[in-house]
Design a protein around this motif. Sequence first.
Motif, PDB file in Angstrom:
ATOM      1  N   VAL A  40      -4.504   1.306   7.708  1.00  0.00           N
ATOM      2  CA  VAL A  40      -3.671   0.131   7.425  1.00  0.00           C
ATOM      3  C   VAL A  40      -4.253  -1.110   8.089  1.00  0.00           C
ATOM      4  CG1 VAL A  40      -1.367  -0.857   7.606  1.00  0.00           C
ATOM      5  CG2 VAL A  40      -1.631   1.567   7.112  1.00  0.00           C
ATOM      6  N   GLY A  41      -4.893  -0.921   9.240  1.00  0.00           N
ATOM      7  CA  GLY A  41      -5.569  -2.055   9.871  1.00  0.00           C
ATOM      8  C   GLY A  41      -6.651  -2.629   8.980  1.00  0.00           C
ATOM      9  N   SER A  42      -7.386  -1.749   8.296  1.00  0.00           N
ATOM     10  CA  SER A  42      -8.438  -2.251   7.403  1.00  0.00           C
ATOM     11  C   SER A  42      -7.838  -2.857   6.142  1.00  0.00           C
ATOM     12  CB  SER A  42      -9.429  -1.138   7.060  1.00  0.00           C
ATOM     13  OG  SER A  42      -8.855  -0.135   6.249  1.00  0.00           O
ATOM     14  N   ILE A  43      -6.676  -2.367   5.726  1.00  0.00           N
ATOM     15  CA  ILE A  43      -5.971  -3.002   4.608  1.00  0.00           C
ATOM     16  C   ILE A  43      -5.573  -4.427   4.990  1.00  0.00           C
ATOM     17  CG2 ILE A  43      -3.841  -2.967   3.249  1.00  0.00           C
ATOM     18  CD1 ILE A  43      -3.998   0.111   3.323  1.00  0.00           C
ATOM     19  N   ALA A  44      -5.055  -4.581   6.207  1.00  0.00           N
ATOM     20  CA  ALA A  44      -4.686  -5.922   6.687  1.00  0.00           C
ATOM     21  C   ALA A  44      -5.908  -6.826   6.754  1.00  0.00           C
ATOM     22  CB  ALA A  44      -4.013  -5.815   8.052  1.00  0.00           C
TER      23      ALA A  44
ATOM     24  N   PHE B 216      -1.207  -2.015  -4.590  1.00  0.00           N
ATOM     25  CA  PHE B 216      -0.569  -2.816  -5.634  1.00  0.00           C
ATOM     26  C   PHE B 216      -0.561  -4.265  -5.172  1.00  0.00           C
ATOM     27  CE2 PHE B 216       3.319  -4.867  -7.248  1.00  0.00           C
ATOM     28  CZ  PHE B 216       3.193  -4.632  -8.610  1.00  0.00           C
ATOM     29  N   SER B 217      -1.007  -5.155  -6.038  1.00  0.00           N
ATOM     30  CA  SER B 217      -1.070  -6.561  -5.658  1.00  0.00           C
ATOM     31  C   SER B 217      -0.528  -7.446  -6.774  1.00  0.00           C
ATOM     32  CB  SER B 217      -2.511  -6.970  -5.334  1.00  0.00           C
ATOM     33  OG  SER B 217      -2.555  -8.269  -4.768  1.00  0.00           O
ATOM     34  N   VAL B 218       0.061  -8.543  -6.379  1.00  0.00           N
ATOM     35  CA  VAL B 218       0.578  -9.531  -7.326  1.00  0.00           C
ATOM     36  C   VAL B 218      -0.022 -10.887  -7.002  1.00  0.00           C
ATOM     37  CG1 VAL B 218       2.639 -10.792  -8.084  1.00  0.00           C
ATOM     38  CG2 VAL B 218       2.731  -8.314  -7.796  1.00  0.00           C
ATOM     39  N   GLY B 219      -0.458 -11.579  -8.044  1.00  0.00           N
ATOM     40  CA  GLY B 219      -0.992 -12.924  -7.902  1.00  0.00           C
ATOM     41  C   GLY B 219      -0.338 -13.845  -8.913  1.00  0.00           C
ATOM     42  N   ALA B 220      -0.717 -15.098  -8.869  1.00  0.00           N
ATOM     43  CA  ALA B 220      -0.160 -16.072  -9.814  1.00  0.00           C
ATOM     44  C   ALA B 220      -1.223 -17.077 -10.227  1.00  0.00           C
ATOM     45  CB  ALA B 220       1.034 -16.800  -9.193  1.00  0.00           C
TER      46      ALA B 220
ATOM     47  N   ASP C 278       0.826  -1.207   0.000  1.00  0.00           N
ATOM     48  CA  ASP C 278       0.000   0.000   0.000  1.00  0.00           C
ATOM     49  C   ASP C 278       0.857   1.252   0.000  1.00  0.00           C
ATOM     50  OD1 ASP C 278      -0.042   1.348   2.987  1.00  0.00           O
ATOM     51  OD2 ASP C 278       0.379  -0.797   3.062  1.00  0.00           O
ATOM     52  N   TYR C 279       0.260   2.345  -0.455  1.00  0.00           N
ATOM     53  CA  TYR C 279       0.894   3.662  -0.445  1.00  0.00           C
ATOM     54  C   TYR C 279      -0.062   4.624   0.250  1.00  0.00           C
ATOM     55  CZ  TYR C 279       2.711   8.131  -2.218  1.00  0.00           C
ATOM     56  OH  TYR C 279       3.197   9.410  -2.326  1.00  0.00           O
ATOM     57  N   PHE C 280       0.383   5.196   1.362  1.00  0.00           N
ATOM     58  CA  PHE C 280      -0.413   6.127   2.160  1.00  0.00           C
ATOM     59  C   PHE C 280       0.307   7.466   2.158  1.00  0.00           C
ATOM     60  CE2 PHE C 280      -1.541   8.376   5.985  1.00  0.00           C
ATOM     61  CZ  PHE C 280      -2.880   8.083   6.223  1.00  0.00           C
ATOM     62  N   ALA C 281      -0.330   8.491   1.592  1.00  0.00           N
ATOM     63  CA  ALA C 281       0.285   9.815   1.497  1.00  0.00           C
ATOM     64  C   ALA C 281      -0.577  10.833   2.228  1.00  0.00           C
ATOM     65  CB  ALA C 281       0.447  10.215   0.036  1.00  0.00           C
ATOM     66  N   CYS C 282       0.071  11.766   2.930  1.00  0.00           N
ATOM     67  CA  CYS C 282      -0.671  12.768   3.698  1.00  0.00           C
ATOM     68  C   CYS C 282       0.167  14.033   3.829  1.00  0.00           C
ATOM     69  CB  CYS C 282      -1.028  12.230   5.076  1.00  0.00           C
ATOM     70  SG  CYS C 282       0.427  11.770   6.077  1.00  0.00           S
ATOM     71  N   GLY C 283      -0.465  15.094   4.350  1.00  0.00           N
ATOM     72  CA  GLY C 283       0.267  16.319   4.614  1.00  0.00           C
ATOM     73  C   GLY C 283       0.956  16.264   5.956  1.00  0.00           C
ATOM     74  N   GLN C 284       0.245  15.786   6.953  1.00  0.00           N
ATOM     75  CA  GLN C 284       0.802  15.618   8.297  1.00  0.00           C
ATOM     76  C   GLN C 284       0.292  14.298   8.851  1.00  0.00           C
ATOM     77  OE1 GLN C 284      -0.175  18.754  11.038  1.00  0.00           O
ATOM     78  NE2 GLN C 284       1.293  18.071  12.580  1.00  0.00           N
ATOM     79  N   LEU C 285       1.196  13.455   9.270  1.00  0.00           N
ATOM     80  CA  LEU C 285       0.835  12.096   9.670  1.00  0.00           C
ATOM     81  C   LEU C 285       0.094  12.077  10.994  1.00  0.00           C
ATOM     82  CD1 LEU C 285       1.012   9.073   9.076  1.00  0.00           C
ATOM     83  CD2 LEU C 285       3.226   9.047  10.266  1.00  0.00           C
TER      84      LEU C 285
ATOM     85  N   GLY D 111       4.385  -5.102   2.597  1.00  0.00           N
ATOM     86  CA  GLY D 111       5.114  -3.844   2.743  1.00  0.00           C
ATOM     87  C   GLY D 111       4.271  -2.678   2.257  1.00  0.00           C
ATOM     88  N   GLY D 112       4.890  -1.519   2.191  1.00  0.00           N
ATOM     89  CA  GLY D 112       4.182  -0.332   1.738  1.00  0.00           C
ATOM     90  C   GLY D 112       5.030   0.906   1.925  1.00  0.00           C
ATOM     91  N   GLU D 113       4.398   2.059   1.729  1.00  0.00           N
ATOM     92  CA  GLU D 113       5.090   3.334   1.848  1.00  0.00           C
ATOM     93  C   GLU D 113       4.169   4.338   2.510  1.00  0.00           C
ATOM     94  OE1 GLU D 113       7.668   6.757   1.126  1.00  0.00           O
ATOM     95  OE2 GLU D 113       7.893   4.628   1.609  1.00  0.00           O
ATOM     96  N   THR D 114       4.694   5.050   3.494  1.00  0.00           N
ATOM     97  CA  THR D 114       3.981   6.156   4.118  1.00  0.00           C
ATOM     98  C   THR D 114       4.723   7.437   3.769  1.00  0.00           C
ATOM     99  OG1 THR D 114       3.273   4.756   5.955  1.00  0.00           O
ATOM    100  CG2 THR D 114       3.135   7.127   6.272  1.00  0.00           C
ATOM    101  N   ALA D 115       4.061   8.335   3.046  1.00  0.00           N
ATOM    102  CA  ALA D 115       4.696   9.573   2.596  1.00  0.00           C
ATOM    103  C   ALA D 115       4.035  10.766   3.272  1.00  0.00           C
ATOM    104  CB  ALA D 115       4.575   9.691   1.080  1.00  0.00           C
ATOM    105  N   GLU D 116       4.840  11.525   4.018  1.00  0.00           N
ATOM    106  CA  GLU D 116       4.355  12.729   4.679  1.00  0.00           C
ATOM    107  C   GLU D 116       4.836  13.926   3.861  1.00  0.00           C
ATOM    108  OE1 GLU D 116       4.027  14.326   9.308  1.00  0.00           O
ATOM    109  OE2 GLU D 116       5.567  12.883   8.734  1.00  0.00           O
ATOM    110  N   MET D 117       3.901  14.655   3.231  1.00  0.00           N
ATOM    111  CA  MET D 117       4.269  15.709   2.284  1.00  0.00           C
ATOM    112  C   MET D 117       3.526  17.006   2.596  1.00  0.00           C
ATOM    113  SD  MET D 117       4.563  13.513  -1.258  1.00  0.00           S
ATOM    114  CE  MET D 117       2.980  12.673  -1.087  1.00  0.00           C
ATOM    115  N   PRO D 118       3.995  17.758   3.585  1.00  0.00           N
ATOM    116  CA  PRO D 118       3.340  19.017   3.935  1.00  0.00           C
ATOM    117  C   PRO D 118       3.350  19.990   2.755  1.00  0.00           C
ATOM    118  CG  PRO D 118       5.493  18.826   4.994  1.00  0.00           C
ATOM    119  CD  PRO D 118       5.181  17.494   4.411  1.00  0.00           C
ATOM    120  N   GLY D 119       2.231  20.675   2.569  1.00  0.00           N
ATOM    121  CA  GLY D 119       2.118  21.602   1.459  1.00  0.00           C
ATOM    122  C   GLY D 119       1.459  20.997   0.240  1.00  0.00           C
ATOM    123  N   LEU D 120       1.502  19.676   0.134  1.00  0.00           N
ATOM    124  CA  LEU D 120       0.868  19.009  -1.004  1.00  0.00           C
ATOM    125  C   LEU D 120      -0.544  18.556  -0.657  1.00  0.00           C
ATOM    126  CD1 LEU D 120       1.308  18.099  -3.907  1.00  0.00           C
ATOM    127  CD2 LEU D 120       2.251  15.951  -3.042  1.00  0.00           C
TER     128      LEU D 120
END
Length: 359
Positions: free
Chosen positions: A128-132, A164-168, A112-119, A144-153
Amino acid sequence: MPAKSKQQAPLTYRDSGVDIDAGNALVDAIGPLAAKTKRTGLLGGIGGFGGLFDLKACGFKDPVLVAATDGVGTKLKLAIETGLHEGIGIDLVAMNVNDLVVQGAEPLFFLDYFACGQLDVGVAAKVVGSIAEGCKEAGCALIGGETAEMPGLYAVGDYDLAGFSVGAAERDRLLPRKDIEAGDVILALPSSGVHANGFSLVRRVVEKVGLKLTDPAPFAPKLNLGETLLTPTRIYVRQCLETIRTTGAVKALAHITGGGLTENVPRVLPEKLAAEIDVGSFGLPPVFAWLQREANLDQSEMLRTFNCGIGMIVVAAASDLERVRGSLGEGTMVIGKIVARDGGAAIRFNGNLEPASGK
């Protein structure tokens, strides 16, 4: 000589709006949640530079990897406005893994990718609990995943999500199959609600009628409007994989997302075939009847904007109908058949959308 300037205080990353300690606290909170999604093939846990997965351990003989990425659209605004974050991660997982299973693939892992201005660690942990929770339901590992804190955006309180998910799948079991033919039947699995498409229009309707998200839902007065609209997207993975594997009779699946039945069913059909669907064979759930009425949408626009109560389409031979329906379980409907296209449209609708139970 010029006088020495006073030594300036250091300007830290925290002063610029990014709190590394909060990010670390979130990682600590996520660890136990991700651990609950562990499945065969997962190597290690979260926190590294990348997630590791052993495909051989899953028992595939001649696997093909299938990947999907998606978000939840402006349904996210409702979660932010209501403060109800506990289900939006399920939507995120569903929008990805449901796209994998229609190709016959078993979802293996999710990022997962979680982006915010202020965490806000509390909000992020709920998301993320609901993602799990969604990953557990789909049988895939949160790797895994990414947490992006981007003030101003992003404005304070806002956040964005992507997954993003991968299967087979075994190479010789990929869907859609090549033996789809005229006379095959079209079955449908019900949706749990609006799912995660069409919410820009949903939000406009709510604004137009002057309702608050805390008001009772006009189509379900005993329920809160915001809570009802935020009902998580149904995850069809286990149900569909079980039917594929036990019956061997599923020829195609179609996830009904943006574009509705109109755009998604033709995606799995050969050029010379079309889907003929009787829209009178399934009742329009109350939320959709309300949206159609308040937005003044004709049937054609409804069918290409919303799922209209149908979340997944299954194609099988007529001779396999009862076996497939029995495996899919209660609520499965027969809504149409495959016909020769004869140069016409790839999908044809007969009958009229009618509210369920005459409501």
